[in-house]
Design an enzyme around this catalytic site. Sequence first.
Site, PDB file in Angstrom:
ATOM      1  N   THR A 185       9.510   4.622  -0.333  1.00 20.91           N
ATOM      2  CA  THR A 185       8.967   5.921  -0.735  1.00 20.91           C
ATOM      3  C   THR A 185      10.093   6.897  -1.029  1.00 20.91           C
ATOM      4  O   THR A 185      11.107   6.892  -0.327  1.00 20.91           O
ATOM      5  CB  THR A 185       8.148   6.497   0.444  1.00 20.91           C
ATOM      6  OG1 THR A 185       7.019   5.673   0.619  1.00 20.91           O
ATOM      7  CG2 THR A 185       7.740   7.926   0.226  1.00 20.91           C
ATOM      8  N   ARG A 213      -6.275   1.400   0.719  1.00 23.71           N
ATOM      9  CA  ARG A 213      -5.405   1.845   1.816  1.00 23.71           C
ATOM     10  C   ARG A 213      -4.603   3.093   1.398  1.00 23.71           C
ATOM     11  O   ARG A 213      -4.075   3.179   0.297  1.00 23.71           O
ATOM     12  CB  ARG A 213      -4.439   0.716   2.177  1.00 23.71           C
ATOM     13  CG  ARG A 213      -3.457   1.042   3.324  1.00 23.71           C
ATOM     14  CD  ARG A 213      -2.122   1.536   2.809  1.00 23.71           C
ATOM     15  NE  ARG A 213      -1.105   1.572   3.860  1.00 23.71           N
ATOM     16  CZ  ARG A 213       0.108   2.075   3.694  1.00 23.71           C
ATOM     17  NH1 ARG A 213       0.465   2.587   2.517  1.00 23.71           N
ATOM     18  NH2 ARG A 213       0.986   2.077   4.679  1.00 23.71           N
ATOM     19  N   VAL A 214      -4.549   4.050   2.309  1.00 18.24           N
ATOM     20  CA  VAL A 214      -3.717   5.238   2.118  1.00 18.24           C
ATOM     21  C   VAL A 214      -2.706   5.278   3.258  1.00 18.24           C
ATOM     22  O   VAL A 214      -3.079   5.091   4.422  1.00 18.24           O
ATOM     23  CB  VAL A 214      -4.584   6.519   2.106  1.00 18.24           C
ATOM     24  CG1 VAL A 214      -3.715   7.771   2.147  1.00 18.24           C
ATOM     25  CG2 VAL A 214      -5.490   6.542   0.875  1.00 18.24           C
ATOM     26  N   GLY A 215      -1.460   5.515   2.940  1.00 13.59           N
ATOM     27  CA  GLY A 215      -0.419   5.553   3.974  1.00 13.59           C
ATOM     28  C   GLY A 215      -0.141   6.959   4.458  1.00 13.59           C
ATOM     29  O   GLY A 215      -0.957   7.877   4.306  1.00 13.59           O
ATOM     30  N   ASP A 216       1.033   7.130   5.023  1.00 13.53           N
ATOM     31  CA  ASP A 216       1.425   8.428   5.577  1.00 13.53           C
ATOM     32  C   ASP A 216       1.867   9.421   4.509  1.00 13.53           C
ATOM     33  O   ASP A 216       1.797  10.630   4.695  1.00 13.53           O
ATOM     34  CB  ASP A 216       2.589   8.242   6.559  1.00 13.53           C
ATOM     35  CG  ASP A 216       3.813   7.616   5.867  1.00 13.53           C
ATOM     36  OD1 ASP A 216       3.635   6.632   5.122  1.00 13.53           O
ATOM     37  OD2 ASP A 216       4.934   8.120   6.056  1.00 13.53           O
ATOM     38  N   THR A 236       9.683   7.580   5.729  1.00 13.97           N
ATOM     39  CA  THR A 236       9.527   6.359   4.951  1.00 13.97           C
ATOM     40  C   THR A 236       9.342   5.210   5.932  1.00 13.97           C
ATOM     41  O   THR A 236       9.666   5.328   7.102  1.00 13.97           O
ATOM     42  CB  THR A 236      10.761   6.138   4.042  1.00 13.97           C
ATOM     43  OG1 THR A 236      10.542   4.994   3.213  1.00 13.97           O
ATOM     44  CG2 THR A 236      12.035   5.950   4.839  1.00 13.97           C
ATOM     45  N   GLY A 237       8.774   4.121   5.431  1.00 14.18           N
ATOM     46  CA  GLY A 237       8.545   2.983   6.311  1.00 14.18           C
ATOM     47  C   GLY A 237       7.067   2.681   6.469  1.00 14.18           C
ATOM     48  O   GLY A 237       6.258   3.058   5.617  1.00 14.18           O
ATOM     49  N   GLY A 239       3.683   3.159   7.101  1.00 16.05           N
ATOM     50  CA  GLY A 239       2.954   4.420   7.161  1.00 16.05           C
ATOM     51  C   GLY A 239       1.983   4.525   8.316  1.00 16.05           C
ATOM     52  O   GLY A 239       1.789   5.614   8.876  1.00 16.05           O
TER      53      GLY A 239
HETATM   54  N1  ASP Z   1       5.496   5.080   3.967  1.00 15.63           N
HETATM   55  C1  ASP Z   1       4.958   4.382   2.822  1.00 15.63           C
HETATM   56  C2  ASP Z   1       3.585   3.900   3.130  1.00 15.63           C
HETATM   57  O1  ASP Z   1       3.351   3.415   4.215  1.00 15.63           O
HETATM   58  C3  ASP Z   1       5.780   3.221   2.392  1.00 15.63           C
HETATM   59  C4  ASP Z   1       7.213   3.466   2.140  1.00 15.63           C
HETATM   60  O2  ASP Z   1       7.860   4.273   2.767  1.00 15.63           O
HETATM   61  O3  ASP Z   1       7.730   2.821   1.243  1.00 15.63           O
HETATM   62  O4  ASP Z   1       2.769   3.951   2.252  1.00 15.63           O
END
Ligand code: ASP
Length: 324
Positions: A185, A213-216, A236-237, A239
């Site tokens: 991200t 799906r929706v992330g953070d 990032t990471g 979510g």
């Molecule tokens: N944080 C993002 C998610 O979980 C993924 C990412 O950081 O690449 O959607």
Amino acid sequence: MSDRRTFIKRTALGATLAPALLGCEEVATESVPAVRPVALSTWNHGLPANEAAWEILWQGGTALDAAEAGVRVPEADPRVSTVGYGGLPDRDGAVTLDACIMDHEGRCGSVAFLKNIMHPISVARKVMEETPHVMLVGEGALQFARDQGFSETSLLTPEVEALWRRWKAESGPARPPINVENHDTIGMLTLDQSGNLAGACTTSGAAYKYHGRVGDSPIIGAGLYVDNAVGGATATGWGEAVIRAVGCFLVVEFMRQGHGPEDACRLAVERVIEKNPDWREIQVGFLALTKAGEYGAYCIAPGFNFAVQTPDGGNRLLDSASRI
Ligand code: ASP
């Protein structure tokens, strides 16, 4: 509250404030030189993003304009497989995008599960500026984008479609492996010459995620948070782990308590670890910027890096400190 931390004042004035002025007897003032402007963003693609943001910041433009312009660069770059156009799709082969933006007045806008729009960050900004809402998702977000004049385009490039087909043929895992290839991200934090902060965060989310799906990243407080009195943070990471800890709000609150940006990120990573027993199998990284232009990052596993641009240091990549 009368503990010692109450008396530790972080100041951008570059001068020690007299105890009498602060109404207390004992003052441990940490003087922090004000550095402005600053562009700070996650991963390698933060370098060109910072450059675009810098053009605006250096000419005296707003942190908000800079953050939006900065993250639009990887959104439009088909070589970046984790953001916007050319992003890896979900398990059904659909590229669905999440993004949010926040300014120095605490205004914010967000879109999630948005398809076929190259620049979700600009739609998020329109949500902030043109509606009474904070977040629009899916078909409603797409309809809103159309109404605002955004054009639709397929975001699935042939290269990425081929990767998805291969993943499908190999019947991919329920949860995608965590590594820097599928986890990048762009989160950006900016500080302008007037001393105002803003942030933007945009992603195609976890590769091969469940459809819907929706992330953070589009969730204010999880993937991004800005408080102009204190600082901002982005994540990032994995979510799901960030959402469980309301990670970026937490980082900003730790900074409000007097922790420096790296230490605030470290404490938030510790909270993520507490809340996620599988933490050794995931990556989470936080990046933070204070009102005074100090920055710092911390992540679970080595590998997370970020780009920072300042008047004195130029635009450079730095490795984040990590828990493992
Ligand atoms: N944080 C993002 C998610 O979980 C993924 C990412 O950081 O690449 O959607």
